[in-house]
Design an enzyme around this catalytic site. Structure first.
Site, short mmCIF file in Angstrom:
data_model
loop_
_atom_site.label_atom_id
_atom_site.label_comp_id
_atom_site.label_asym_id
_atom_site.label_seq_id
_atom_site.Cartn_x
_atom_site.Cartn_y
_atom_site.Cartn_z
N ASP A 68 26.47 36.66 -78.62
CA ASP A 68 26.64 37.17 -77.54
C ASP A 68 25.52 38.64 -77.59
OD1 ASP A 68 28.21 37.74 -79.12
OD2 ASP A 68 29.12 39.98 -78.87
N ASN A 69 24.96 38.51 -79.06
CA ASN A 69 23.94 39.45 -78.94
C ASN A 69 22.47 38.92 -79.21
OD1 ASN A 69 25.95 41.28 -79.73
ND2 ASN A 69 25.76 41.31 -81.49
#
Length: 496
Positions: free
Chosen positions: A255-256
């Site tokens: 998610d990063n």
């Protein structure tokens, strides 16, 4: 004052996001405004109104044309899949078209509890906001693809993390806030149409060459396979550039990882001083999963998770889809090594390619590790050595043990002699590839501690120094120095 907002992501189906207005704050104060970036984005600075800017950048006023929203996504966090994450404290206002015709997201980070907050307060402490401001702008100044900081606002409120801290909001600018985890969100729900719509949106906005290809448009599955390959190419380049400045992201969860190939989410990030490939600073990375030397492999792991989500779009037959995606992913190591070699050759003043360059580079890193030499200063000092042998003692002073670096220097000089460039040109190239000033952990912490007490002077000075990382800055030499033993920062923290 503000540019015109467009709403490309907001016009995707409702399941892609949750409509959400920022939660107003008590007493906002603008503490940093990036005027060069604002100019680039199309702000009318002649009509700049600080009171209005403070209201907008704090979330107390929604600008005309914006429809704020929190984006939905999932993600692997330290290898464990979480099917629903989303923007727990970030609010996407919309997109603007900058003066070069590029769409740029504008997002408020710390805008309050969203439907994705999972029990969090939706706010951001001042320290992490200023850390992201400093580090992201330093990365930009070093030529590394990154999200950027447009503004920082204090909220007049306190947030509770380890201790009560001043609250703040960061205005972040990005080519995109779509992540690998965004694809995982739809794949985890078996939402094939959502995946297709997301992939087509990403292609149209970020990889239009794939949409314009007649061949790929005839073979739909090949278009999505080409998307994986295109994202992979940008990620390999990005991580190679991280490695070239000793940057450790600290939390490379899926998610990063931006699908646009930008550095995103500067939580427990840090820059290595004494070289060691297992260096870790993140307080939450207890096993060293995201250590400096692990970043290339984690990049490939994250890309594999992206490929898994797109298998249904690549081929109806899963075995064929897996085989095709695997073939693309297997090219990553060679692609990364090519990118890394290009970065490291430039740092050593090498323009032509020779077969043994990789071994020459690794030998230098081994010498640095053996001597516990500062990563940034070693490369910068080598540019002085390239200019004059009289600079060798200053280089050796960086090493606790000098046997290996002394032996290596002879090999490097022999290699430089085969370059078709004058010595002063080699020195110029090296100074342009090796920053003198980086966001050293103790200097960043010094600025954050002062800001918590209401003194933004150290932050402003550091921001100015980092805006010119390759330049000699007389009178500011101490900002180039590694931490003294009493100043060392061994742990960095997320803002959540």
């Amino acid at each position: 004052m503000l540019p015109t907002f467009t709403l490309h992501y907001a016009r995707l189906p409702a399941r892609f996001h949750e409509r959400f207005d920022p939660v107003p704050v008590a007493s906002p104060a603008l503490v940093a405004f990036n005027r060069p970036l604002a100019e680039e984005l199309g702000f009318d600075l002649d009509a700049y109104d600080e009171a209005l800017a403070t209201e907008v950048f704090s979330g107390n006023r929604v600008p005309d044309g914006a429809e704020p929203l929190a984006m939905a996504y999932a993600g692997h966090q330290f290898g464990n899949f979480v099917p629903r994450l989303g923007d727990g404290r970030a609010v996407l206002l919309g997109e603007v078209t900058d003066r070069r015709g590029r769409l740029r997201d504008i997002q408020l980070k710390g805008g309050g509890r969203t439907p994705f907050s999972r029990g969090g307060d939706g706010r951001a402490p001042l320290g992490p906001v200023l850390r992201e401001y400093l580090v992201s702008e330093a990365m930009h100044a070093m030529g590394i693809p990154t999200t950027r900081a447009l503004a920082a606002v204090t909220t007049g409120e306190r947030v509770i993390r380890r201790i009560p801290e001043p609250g703040a909001i960061l205005t972040r600018v990005a080519a995109s806030h779509i992540r690998v985890g965004t694809f995982q969100y739809f794949a985890g729900r078996g939402d094939i149409e959502g995946l297709r719509e997301l992939a087509d949106h990403v292609i149209a906005r970020h990889y239009p060459e794939l949409a314009d290809s007649e061949h790929l448009n005839r073979l739909e599955g090949e278009r999505y396979l080409a998307l994986i390959e295109a994202i992979q190419a940008r990620q390999a380049t990005l991580i190679a550039r991280w490695m070239g400045v000793g940057f450790i992201h600290g939390v490379m969860n899926t998610d990063n990882m931006s699908i646009a190939g930008e550095t995103i989410d500067f939580g427990p990030c840090a820059f290595m001083e004494a070289y060691h490939p297992r260096t870790v600073f993140s307080s939450i990375d207890e096993g060293g999963r995201y250590a400096y030397g692990n970043q290339p492999g984690i990049g490939q792991w994250n890309l594999a998770r992206l490929a898994e989500t797109l298998l249904p779009l690549i081929d109806e037959d899963q075995e064929r889809a897996v085989a095709k995606a695997t073939e693309v992913l297997e090219t990553y190591p060679a692609r990364f090594e090519t990118e890394k070699l290009a970065v490291m050759r430039a740092k050593l003043g090498l323009a032509r390619e020779e077969e043994d360059d990789g071994e020459l580079i690794e030998s230098l890193l081994e010498a640095m590790q053996a001597g516990r030499a500062d990563f940034t200063l070693t490369f910068r000092q080598l540019s002085d050595v390239a200019a004059s042998a009289e600079s060798e003692p200053a280089l050796f002073d960086l090493f606790e043990r000098t046997e290996a670096i002394q032996a290596w220097l002879g090999r490097w000089r022999e290699r430089l002699a085969r370059e078709a460039a004058a010595p002063d040109e080699i020195v110029r190239r090296m100074c342009a590839a090796n920053p003198k000033y980086i966001p050293r952990n103790h200097r960043v912490q010094e600025a954050l501690t002062a800001a918590d007490d209401g003194d933004f002077g150290p932050f402003e000075t550091l921001r100015e120094v980092l805006s010119r990382p390759f330049d000699e800055q007389p009178g500011r030499e101490e900002y180039a120095l590694p931490a003294a033993p009493s100043e060392q920062v061994f742990r960095t923290f997320c803002g959540t």
